[in-house]
Design a protein around this motif. Structure first.
Motif, short mmCIF file in Angstrom:
data_model
loop_
_atom_site.label_atom_id
_atom_site.label_comp_id
_atom_site.label_asym_id
_atom_site.label_seq_id
_atom_site.Cartn_x
_atom_site.Cartn_y
_atom_site.Cartn_z
N GLU A 1 0.83 -1.20 0.00
CA GLU A 1 0.00 0.00 0.00
C GLU A 1 0.87 1.26 0.00
O GLU A 1 0.58 2.23 -0.73
N ALA A 2 1.94 1.25 0.78
CA ALA A 2 2.84 2.41 0.86
C ALA A 2 3.56 2.65 -0.46
O ALA A 2 3.69 3.80 -0.92
N ILE A 3 4.04 1.57 -1.08
CA ILE A 3 4.73 1.70 -2.38
C ILE A 3 3.77 2.25 -3.43
O ILE A 3 4.09 3.14 -4.19
N ARG A 4 2.56 1.70 -3.45
CA ARG A 4 1.57 2.15 -4.42
C ARG A 4 1.23 3.63 -4.20
O ARG A 4 1.06 4.41 -5.16
N ASN A 5 1.14 4.03 -2.94
CA ASN A 5 0.85 5.42 -2.61
C ASN A 5 1.94 6.36 -3.13
O ASN A 5 1.67 7.43 -3.68
N ALA A 6 3.19 5.92 -3.00
CA ALA A 6 4.31 6.73 -3.50
C ALA A 6 4.29 6.81 -5.02
O ALA A 6 4.48 7.89 -5.61
#
Length: 367
Positions: free
Chosen positions: A84-89
């Motif tokens: 989720e964090a990678i996708r957000n970035a």
């Protein structure tokens, strides 16, 4: 990036956040030449061992240039938070490809937003941000998924656990999750040919997760899936000496004890599988069936795959009660429903139980 041909990513360093098991997961993602060059976990609140396991997926994301990757077994929640964090970035780096007449308009939009554009697929799920878990019924057992919601958008769906469905079928069926992420809807989703039951199980699990998201948004707390425990059969009270002695053996049908018996499991489809022996132990106490245990297959025709059907027959599914629970509830082998998808194993288990009861019968002495 391979995820959307209509979008490109602007060079730069971007920070993204997600929700792991213990709280926020923050990552630093470096984009160059429209590719993810590096990913670094900046901070997290999960256990170090779990995040260390989850970090193994970083190399896969970089290799595939996609966040549509599997979570790491044994670190499900940390994996979901990290993805989720990678996708957000990455979403922060996305811009729309421009050609022809709309080039100037798009450039103006990019200038107005300082080079950062929100994802092109707008969210259609009015739920709180978070990771929500749901369960559905696949071909041979339950399928559990984690659905990540951010800004009213389903940004990622991970299959976190399967119980019996083959890896190749689940891999095919994951296309269902990809459709939902792309369409931002669970309506008119096509099942995958050759993996229909697994597809339906994943879709059912996603809808279950979204229902939990709805409940959480409306103020009802939802819990993460707890570790499953094997429940021991409830202990039955031993009769007192006076009660025991007052019973006449002539009134008893079965003698107390454990009785093991076998039956042949035969294919009803004329050779769909080789015949094998199914064995079960039936425990009798005070003329009641108190337990059915040690249900297993053996013999020359038995193969490891048969164990999945035996388990399904004995334990049932989310929608259908297993043979064991039905027999214990009714204290009878009459009018017991076989389990769909394991009809032959269900029938063999019932026959083994009948043979066990025959062995337990008390021979009445004539006067």
């Amino acid at each position: 990036m391979a995820e959307d041909k209509d979008q490109t990513c602007k060079d730069g360093t971007y920070y993204g956040t997600g929700t792991g098991f213990g709280g926020t997961v923050k990552v630093k993602v470096v984009i160059k030449d429209n590719k993810i060059k590096s990913i670094e976990i900046v901070e997290h609140q999960d256990g170090s061992s779990y995040m260390q396991k989850a970090s193994a997926l970083i190399s896969t994301v970089i290799e595939k240039q996609s966040t549509n990757v599997d979570g790491v077994s044994g670190a499900t929640y940390s994996s979901a938070g990290l993805i989720e964090a990678i996708r957000n970035a990455v979403d922060q780096a996305k811009t729309t490809k421009t050609t022809g007449d709309n080039k100037k308009e798009t450039e103006k939009k990019n200038n107005d937003t300082s080079g950062t554009v929100t994802p092109q697929v707008t969210g259609k799920f009015p739920y709180k941000d978070g990771i929500y878990y749901g369960t559905g019924e696949g071909y041979m057992g339950d399928i559990t998924v984690a659905v990540v919601i951010q800004n009213k958008t389903v940004t990622s769906i991970l299959v976190t656990e399967t119980d019996g469905d083959g890896e190749e079928f689940v891999k095919k069926a994951k296309a269902v999750a990809d459709q939902i992420v792309k369409k931002q809807s669970t309506r008119k989703i096509d099942t995958v040919s050759g993996a229909t039951y697994s597809s339906k199980g994943i879709l059912e699990a996603i809808k279950d997760a979204l229902n939990h998201a709805k409940e959480a948004t409306n103020g009802k707390e939802t819990e993460k899936p707890a570790e499953t425990e094997t429940q021991k059969p409830a202990e039955t009270e031993k009769p007192s000496e006076s009660e025991s002695s007052s019973e006449s053996e002539k009134e008893r049908v079965y003698a107390d004890g454990d009785y093991t018996a076998s039956a042949t499991c035969t294919s009803s489809d004329g050779g769909a599988f080789d015949d094998y022996t199914l064995t079960a132990t039936v425990t009798i106490k005070d003329d009641k069936i108190t337990a059915i245990t040690n249900v297993a297959g053996s013999g020359a025709g038995y193969v490891a795959a048969d164990a999945l059907y035996i388990k399904r027959a004995a334990e049932g599914t989310r929608k259908a009660q297993g043979v064991v629970a039905q027999v214990l509830a009714k204290n009878s082998l009459d009018e017991i429903d076989v389990v769909s998808g394991a009809t032959c194993s269900s029938s063999a288990l019932l026959e083994a139980c009948r043979q066990a009861l025959e062995s337990a019968k008390i021979v009445q002495q004539s006067e």
